[in-house]
Write an enzyme that holds these catalytic residues in place. Structure first.
Site, PDB file in Angstrom:
ATOM      1  N   ASN A  58       7.630  -1.131   5.247  1.00 35.22           N
ATOM      2  CA  ASN A  58       7.657  -2.593   5.086  1.00 35.22           C
ATOM      3  C   ASN A  58       9.016  -3.042   4.555  1.00 35.22           C
ATOM      4  OD1 ASN A  58       6.795  -1.305   2.692  1.00 35.22           O
ATOM      5  ND2 ASN A  58       5.687  -3.100   1.962  1.00 35.22           N
ATOM      6  N   GLU A  86      10.608  -6.465   2.964  1.00 36.73           N
ATOM      7  CA  GLU A  86      10.288  -7.797   2.443  1.00 36.73           C
ATOM      8  C   GLU A  86      11.490  -8.732   2.538  1.00 36.73           C
ATOM      9  OE1 GLU A  86       8.363  -7.099  -1.342  1.00 36.73           O
ATOM     10  OE2 GLU A  86       6.519  -6.511  -0.290  1.00 36.73           O
ATOM     11  N   CYS A 102       5.711  -6.158   7.870  1.00 36.82           N
ATOM     12  CA  CYS A 102       4.836  -5.044   7.510  1.00 36.82           C
ATOM     13  C   CYS A 102       5.406  -3.747   8.098  1.00 36.82           C
ATOM     14  CB  CYS A 102       3.428  -5.263   8.063  1.00 36.82           C
ATOM     15  SG  CYS A 102       2.414  -6.381   7.075  1.00 36.82           S
ATOM     16  N   GLU A 112       4.024  -1.771   9.994  1.00 34.13           N
ATOM     17  CA  GLU A 112       3.633  -1.667  11.407  1.00 34.13           C
ATOM     18  C   GLU A 112       4.638  -2.368  12.308  1.00 34.13           C
ATOM     19  OE1 GLU A 112       1.804  -2.446   8.861  1.00 34.13           O
ATOM     20  OE2 GLU A 112      -0.167  -1.506   8.945  1.00 34.13           O
ATOM     21  N   CYS A 114      -3.316  -4.329   7.814  1.00 28.65           N
ATOM     22  CA  CYS A 114      -3.836  -5.698   7.643  1.00 28.65           C
ATOM     23  C   CYS A 114      -4.309  -6.231   9.000  1.00 28.65           C
ATOM     24  CB  CYS A 114      -2.775  -6.604   7.026  1.00 28.65           C
ATOM     25  SG  CYS A 114      -1.431  -7.033   8.145  1.00 28.65           S
ATOM     26  N   CYS A 131      -1.724  -6.806  11.656  1.00 26.98           N
ATOM     27  CA  CYS A 131      -1.159  -5.568  12.203  1.00 26.98           C
ATOM     28  C   CYS A 131      -2.150  -4.826  13.093  1.00 26.98           C
ATOM     29  CB  CYS A 131      -0.629  -4.695  11.072  1.00 26.98           C
ATOM     30  SG  CYS A 131       0.873  -5.417  10.395  1.00 26.98           S
TER      31      CYS A 131
END
Ligand code: THU
Length: 133
Positions: free
Chosen positions: A46, A48, A57, A59, A90, A93
């Site tokens: 990930n 940010e 993310c 993914e 999530c 994803c």
């Protein structure tokens, strides 16, 4: 299908990716790894952003790796948190993974091995765009 897949290797790749996470805001490291139909392992962490909602993310960066290394479909997937423990992708994803999944793609989840159809049932996907025009 799980038996043909080297889940130990896949988890190791996810953990190695996790160690590269850029998480100054949440401090929540995530790593993801997947096996492609042609036997490659792709991975991501990930990343940010100061504009929190723009966070990528793990993914997302995994999918960049998928496309940058030749594309294809995903047959197996695992995701880990900062302790190296299995983490569920999530909802968003799961949708991202569905788009690039091979039929019967298997995910290692907090409640055992599951297929992509089990983690995102009745998914909206590319076929809907074709069939419902
Ligand atoms: N995160 C992922 O990378 N993948 C998921 O499937 C769940 C959430 C990240 C996004 C954010 O950087 C951090 O975990 C906390 O939500």
């Amino acid at each position: 299908m799980q038996t043909e897949i080297n889940w130990v290797d896949l988890r190791e790749s996810a953990r190695a990716a996790m160690a590269k996470a850029y998480v100054p805001y949440s401090k929540f490291m995530v790593g993801a790894a997947a096996l492609t139909e042609d036997g490659r392992i792709v991975s991501g962490c990930n990343i940010e952003n100061a504009s929190y909602g723009l966070t990528l993310c793990a993914e997302c960066s995994l999918l960049s790796d998928l496309f940058m290394t030749g594309g294809g479909r995903l047959v197996a997937f695992t995701c880990v948190d900062g302790h190296g423990n299995i983490l569920m992708p999530c909802g968003r994803c799961r949708q991202l993974l569905f788009e690039h999944s091979a039929k019967g793609m298997v995910l290692e989840t907090v409640s055992g091995f599951k297929t992509i159809d089990e983690v995102i049932p009745d998914a909206f996907g590319p076929r809907d765009l074709e069939e419902r025009k």
